[in-house]
Design a protein around this motif. Structure first.
Motif, mmCIF file in Angstrom:
data_model
loop_
_atom_site.group_PDB
_atom_site.id
_atom_site.type_symbol
_atom_site.label_atom_id
_atom_site.label_comp_id
_atom_site.label_asym_id
_atom_site.label_seq_id
_atom_site.Cartn_x
_atom_site.Cartn_y
_atom_site.Cartn_z
ATOM 1 N N TRP A 173 1.761 5.546 5.804
ATOM 2 C CA TRP A 173 1.296 5.496 4.421
ATOM 3 C C TRP A 173 1.846 6.696 3.654
ATOM 4 O O TRP A 173 2.423 7.617 4.225
ATOM 5 N N ALA B 275 -6.134 4.500 -1.458
ATOM 6 C CA ALA B 275 -6.949 4.633 -0.243
ATOM 7 C C ALA B 275 -7.215 6.101 0.079
ATOM 8 O O ALA B 275 -8.327 6.470 0.483
ATOM 9 N N ASN B 276 -6.223 6.939 -0.100
ATOM 10 C CA ASN B 276 -6.403 8.363 0.179
ATOM 11 C C ASN B 276 -7.414 8.989 -0.780
ATOM 12 O O ASN B 276 -8.213 9.852 -0.396
ATOM 13 N N ASN C 251 0.827 -1.203 0.000
ATOM 14 C CA ASN C 251 0.000 0.000 0.000
ATOM 15 C C ASN C 251 0.866 1.259 0.000
ATOM 16 O O ASN C 251 1.679 1.471 0.906
ATOM 17 N N TYR D 285 -9.513 7.465 6.498
ATOM 18 C CA TYR D 285 -8.564 6.643 5.737
ATOM 19 C C TYR D 285 -8.744 5.164 6.072
ATOM 20 O O TYR D 285 -8.689 4.299 5.188
ATOM 21 N N GLU D 286 -8.955 4.839 7.347
ATOM 22 C CA GLU D 286 -9.124 3.446 7.766
ATOM 23 C C GLU D 286 -10.377 2.828 7.150
ATOM 24 O O GLU D 286 -10.376 1.666 6.741
ATOM 25 N N ALA E 188 -11.780 3.721 4.292
ATOM 26 C CA ALA E 188 -11.490 3.511 2.865
ATOM 27 C C ALA E 188 -10.625 2.278 2.668
ATOM 28 O O ALA E 188 -10.842 1.494 1.726
ATOM 29 N N LEU E 189 -9.649 2.062 3.556
ATOM 30 C CA LEU E 189 -8.769 0.898 3.433
ATOM 31 C C LEU E 189 -9.540 -0.400 3.638
ATOM 32 O O LEU E 189 -9.316 -1.392 2.932
ATOM 33 N N ILE F 281 -11.476 -1.222 0.528
ATOM 34 C CA ILE F 281 -10.610 -1.797 -0.508
ATOM 35 C C ILE F 281 -10.312 -3.264 -0.214
ATOM 36 O O ILE F 281 -10.281 -4.104 -1.122
#
Length: 322
Positions: free
Chosen positions: A315, A72-73, A67, A83-84, A86-87, A90
């Protein structure tokens, strides 16, 4: 949604991938692989007489799964989530794809291409050639131009020559002898005028050089005669500031409270880093950076080192900072 060729995956995430392919040469899907683009110049297909505009060819590399924070951003920015979150979205996305591929399905990414497993269970990717991710070719499309038959024009020209022959006879030339002398006079006048113009240009050029030399000599004399005296000069200040420039930044964390971000900066400085606390984002988060880099490869190497030795949740942020 099922189709004859297979399964179309999440419309939202494939749209985000497509958006990033217009702007970046590498888009990594954590835990799945990376889409890579390569520029291809305009070309002509001789077999079909097709003119093709410049384009970016899309390929896929399964080995690049770490990553880098870009995808993700972007998902977090578009969907206005953390962000978490979105991760995690994914991770669910890649998990569903892997499960469908193992079941023998063909997975279609809209406007990008198709994935499938071959008989050896190796992942195969077939790009969609109709999609052009080159912004320099926006609005351009391929077109077919028929070949020009040059033999037809040659035959037409021959036919015209046979119908309208042009003949110069000795009688025609002798009938107007004064034309010959008139032509000679015109050539002589033109040559005289050109010689006069050339002489005038040389004179102007010589005058300009002489005047330029006089001006340079006068300036040098004035500079030599000038004296500069500075009384009570100010002391020299030496400031050591951490350098954070470039497009690629390693992020230690994002904090809602500025006080927590300041504490993180102090902790990293004690460990020997040169951290930077950025201005709050539009979501009110203060991001703290380990370091910044001009080159993407250098930033990825540093990110992997920090994830391995310092912070597994670090990240990469890809943007221009002041």
């Amino acid at each position: 949604m099922l189709s004859k060729k297979g399964i179309f995956v999440s419309m939202e995430l494939t749209t985000y991938i497509s958006d990033l392919l217009y702007r970046y040469e590498c888009v990594i899907i954590p835990g799945f692989g990376a889409f890579l683009t390569r520029y291809k110049s305009a070309h002509i297909d001789d077999s079909t007489s097709t003119f093709n505009p410049p384009s970016k060819i899309v390929s896929f590399n399964k080995q690049l799964q770490a990553n880098d924070g870009l995808f993700a951003n972007y998902v977090a920015s578009v969907e206005k989530c953390s962000y978490e979150t979105a991760l995690q979205k994914i991770r669910n996305f890649t998990s569903e794809i892997s499960k469908d591929l193992s079941a023998g399905q063909t997975i279609s990414f809209k406007n990008i291409g198709e994935f499938s497993l071959n008989e050896e269970k190796s992942l195969q990717f077939e790009p969609l050639h109709q999609q052009n991710y080159s912004t320099s070719a926006f609005g351009l499309s391929s077109f077919v131009s028929p070949k020009i038959s040059r033999e037809v024009y040659k035959e037409t020209a021959k036919a015209l020559e046979e119908k309208v022959p042009i003949i110069f006879t000795p009688e025609g030339r002798e009938a107007k002898p004064y034309l010959k002398y008139a032509a000679i006079a015109v050539i002589a006048i033109a040559a005289l005028g050109f010689g006069s113009l050339k002489f005038y240009e040389n004179q102007v050029h010589s005058f300009n050089i002489a005047e330029r030399q006089k001006a340079n000599s006068l300036v040098e004399t004035q500079i030599q005669e000038a004296t500069f005296v500075i009384e009570n000069p100010l002391p020299v200040l030496s400031l050591q500031l951490p350098k954070h420039s470039g497009m690629y930044h390693i992020v230690a964390g994002a904090y809602r409270e500025e006080e927590n971000a300041t504490k993180k900066v102090e902790q990293l400085r004690e460990k020997g880093f040169s951290p930077l606390k950025m201005q709050p984002t539009r979501y009110g988060l203060y991001q703290v950076l380990y370091a910044s880099f001009e080159e993407r490869v250098e930033a990825l190497n540093k990110l992997r080192e920090i994830q391995r030795t310092e912070n597994a949740d670090a990240w990469m942020l890809v943007q221009k900072i002041q």
